[in-house]
Scaffold this motif. Sequence first.
Motif, short mmCIF file in Angstrom:
data_model
loop_
_atom_site.label_atom_id
_atom_site.label_comp_id
_atom_site.label_asym_id
_atom_site.label_seq_id
_atom_site.Cartn_x
_atom_site.Cartn_y
_atom_site.Cartn_z
N SER A 120 0.85 -1.19 0.00
CA SER A 120 0.00 0.00 0.00
C SER A 120 0.88 1.24 0.00
O SER A 120 1.92 1.26 0.68
N TRP A 121 0.46 2.27 -0.76
CA TRP A 121 1.21 3.52 -0.88
C TRP A 121 0.51 4.62 -0.10
O TRP A 121 -0.72 4.74 -0.12
N PHE A 122 1.33 5.44 0.59
CA PHE A 122 0.81 6.54 1.38
C PHE A 122 1.59 7.81 1.05
O PHE A 122 2.77 7.77 0.70
N LYS A 123 0.88 8.97 1.21
CA LYS A 123 1.50 10.28 1.06
C LYS A 123 1.24 11.08 2.32
O LYS A 123 0.12 11.12 2.83
N GLY A 174 -2.18 14.26 7.99
CA GLY A 174 -1.74 12.90 8.25
C GLY A 174 -1.52 12.12 6.96
O GLY A 174 -1.59 12.68 5.85
N ALA A 175 -1.22 10.83 7.11
CA ALA A 175 -0.94 9.99 5.95
C ALA A 175 -2.22 9.68 5.19
O ALA A 175 -3.26 9.38 5.78
N ILE A 176 -2.14 9.73 3.84
CA ILE A 176 -3.27 9.44 2.98
C ILE A 176 -2.90 8.27 2.08
O ILE A 176 -1.85 8.28 1.42
N ARG A 177 -3.76 7.24 2.07
CA ARG A 177 -3.54 6.10 1.17
C ARG A 177 -3.84 6.55 -0.26
O ARG A 177 -4.93 7.04 -0.56
N ASP A 217 1.53 20.14 -9.52
CA ASP A 217 2.01 20.90 -8.36
C ASP A 217 1.56 20.27 -7.05
O ASP A 217 2.27 20.32 -6.04
N VAL A 218 0.40 19.64 -7.06
CA VAL A 218 -0.15 19.09 -5.81
C VAL A 218 0.44 17.73 -5.48
O VAL A 218 0.22 17.22 -4.38
N THR A 219 1.18 17.10 -6.42
CA THR A 219 1.78 15.80 -6.13
C THR A 219 3.11 15.93 -5.42
O THR A 219 3.72 14.94 -5.05
N ASP A 220 3.60 17.14 -5.24
CA ASP A 220 4.85 17.35 -4.52
C ASP A 220 4.68 16.90 -3.07
O ASP A 220 3.66 17.18 -2.44
N GLY A 221 5.69 16.15 -2.54
CA GLY A 221 5.60 15.73 -1.15
C GLY A 221 6.34 14.44 -0.88
O GLY A 221 7.13 13.95 -1.69
N SER A 271 8.35 1.31 4.83
CA SER A 271 9.59 1.76 4.22
C SER A 271 9.94 3.16 4.69
O SER A 271 9.13 3.85 5.32
N SER A 272 11.13 3.62 4.38
CA SER A 272 11.49 5.01 4.59
C SER A 272 10.76 5.86 3.55
O SER A 272 10.31 5.37 2.52
N THR A 273 10.64 7.17 3.84
CA THR A 273 9.94 8.07 2.91
C THR A 273 10.87 8.51 1.79
O THR A 273 12.09 8.55 1.96
N ILE A 274 10.25 8.85 0.66
CA ILE A 274 10.99 9.38 -0.47
C ILE A 274 10.29 10.66 -0.91
O ILE A 274 9.06 10.71 -0.98
#
Length: 449
Positions: free
Chosen positions: A285-288, A293-296, A309-313, A328-331
């Motif tokens: 599962s992927w989160f941002k 908070g975190a969003i799936r 522009d809104v996908t930056d993060g 995992s660690s964040t990227i």
Amino acid sequence: MAALSVNIATDNMLLHILFLSGALATCPQESNLFITVPQMEALSGSCLQIPCNFSAEPEIPLNNSNYVGLWTIDDSNHKPNIVVFSSKNTVNIYPMNITGNLSEKDCTTLFSSLNINYTNTYYFRIETNGTFRATAICDPLQITVTDSPPIPRIEISGDLKEKESVTISCSASTPCPHSPPKLTWNLQQDPPNNIEENTDRTFTTKIQETITLSDTHDGFTINCSATYPVNEGREVKTAEERKTLNVSYAPKDTSVSISPSGLVSAGSWVNLTCYSRAKPPASFSWFKNSKDGAIRVAEGDFYSFNVTDVTDGDYYCVATNNLGNETSSTIHLNVKAESPDPSLPLEPVIGGIIGIIVLISLVSQTGEELTVKEPARKTQEEEEEKEEDIHYGEIDFSKQRPEASSSSEQDSGQQQDTLYAQVKVSQTANSRTQTADSPEDLYAQVKKK
């Protein structure tokens, strides 16, 4: 499928009945001696200890000293009449010896120095001074002698999951407890060998180890070897067994990668990939991360999207199976602040830049050619000037005139002028010539003027 199972069960039952009928047909009703003995497999060059107990119906009213135990095999008429061992004889055909106490109905026998020719069916018999004889015709002993040692068995108790403690054992049949096999394996060095008696009074040599499983044990192969001494220890025979552990574990080493890496432009595509070791395989599962908070944002090990522009993060993935999960660690995804003008095609811009560069290059080359050719032209003109030069010289043409009055002298003095003559100088390759008008001519020309 049910009908097939019923048919198989019926066939098995019929075979079992036929087997019992055959056994009863060879077992006369007047037989009243029975023994309890397992079927035995022995190793050539070693010995075989045969656990044996007997009973009679009715009981045999005999004194203890009157018991004689015998082992027989079939003759050519398939009758158990060939005696290969008798407890009353000091010399026998086969190297056998009854070690049990017959008065306690213990007919345990040690068969020594076996070879493959001793493979046969044996019958136990009891005699008493020739007045009683009974053979356990219904309970024959089957002995099989082979040149290959028994293969050890590896057994594992418990679930093969990480963090679980399991007991792993390796055991080998020990037909001759007087010369047991030596067990070794790769779980520990020089493990202690223990000889255990089984419920049927046979013996087994065993080694064992208790370990706590982890993911590193998955795929580990256990090698266990059993070495049997034969021919009174002068030689050995070895058998080996292997078993690979299949250990389940939660996700490990979960990580993410991004392509392309670095600063990306809006409108381009980005691929995120999640990696993890897990057994059974993990789901992803992927989160941002956001201010709330975190969003799936996606499922699966691969996540691809168009950059805005809104996908930056910051992004991360979570690997999960039935034994646990790991994050995992964040990227971080870096998006350029300015976006390219979609109304301006990229190809003309690149073509214009290339054209300007080519034009500047051509102008620079033309300037260099003009600069190089100019000195050559000046040199040619200088050579032409050298061929014909005009030189000016000062010439005094004053003449002595007759003396006159002072007033005349004064006038004469006033009339004295300085004249310049034009001299033409010509130059050739071998000589140089100068020409000029004579002073008189020059004077005359001046006077006329």
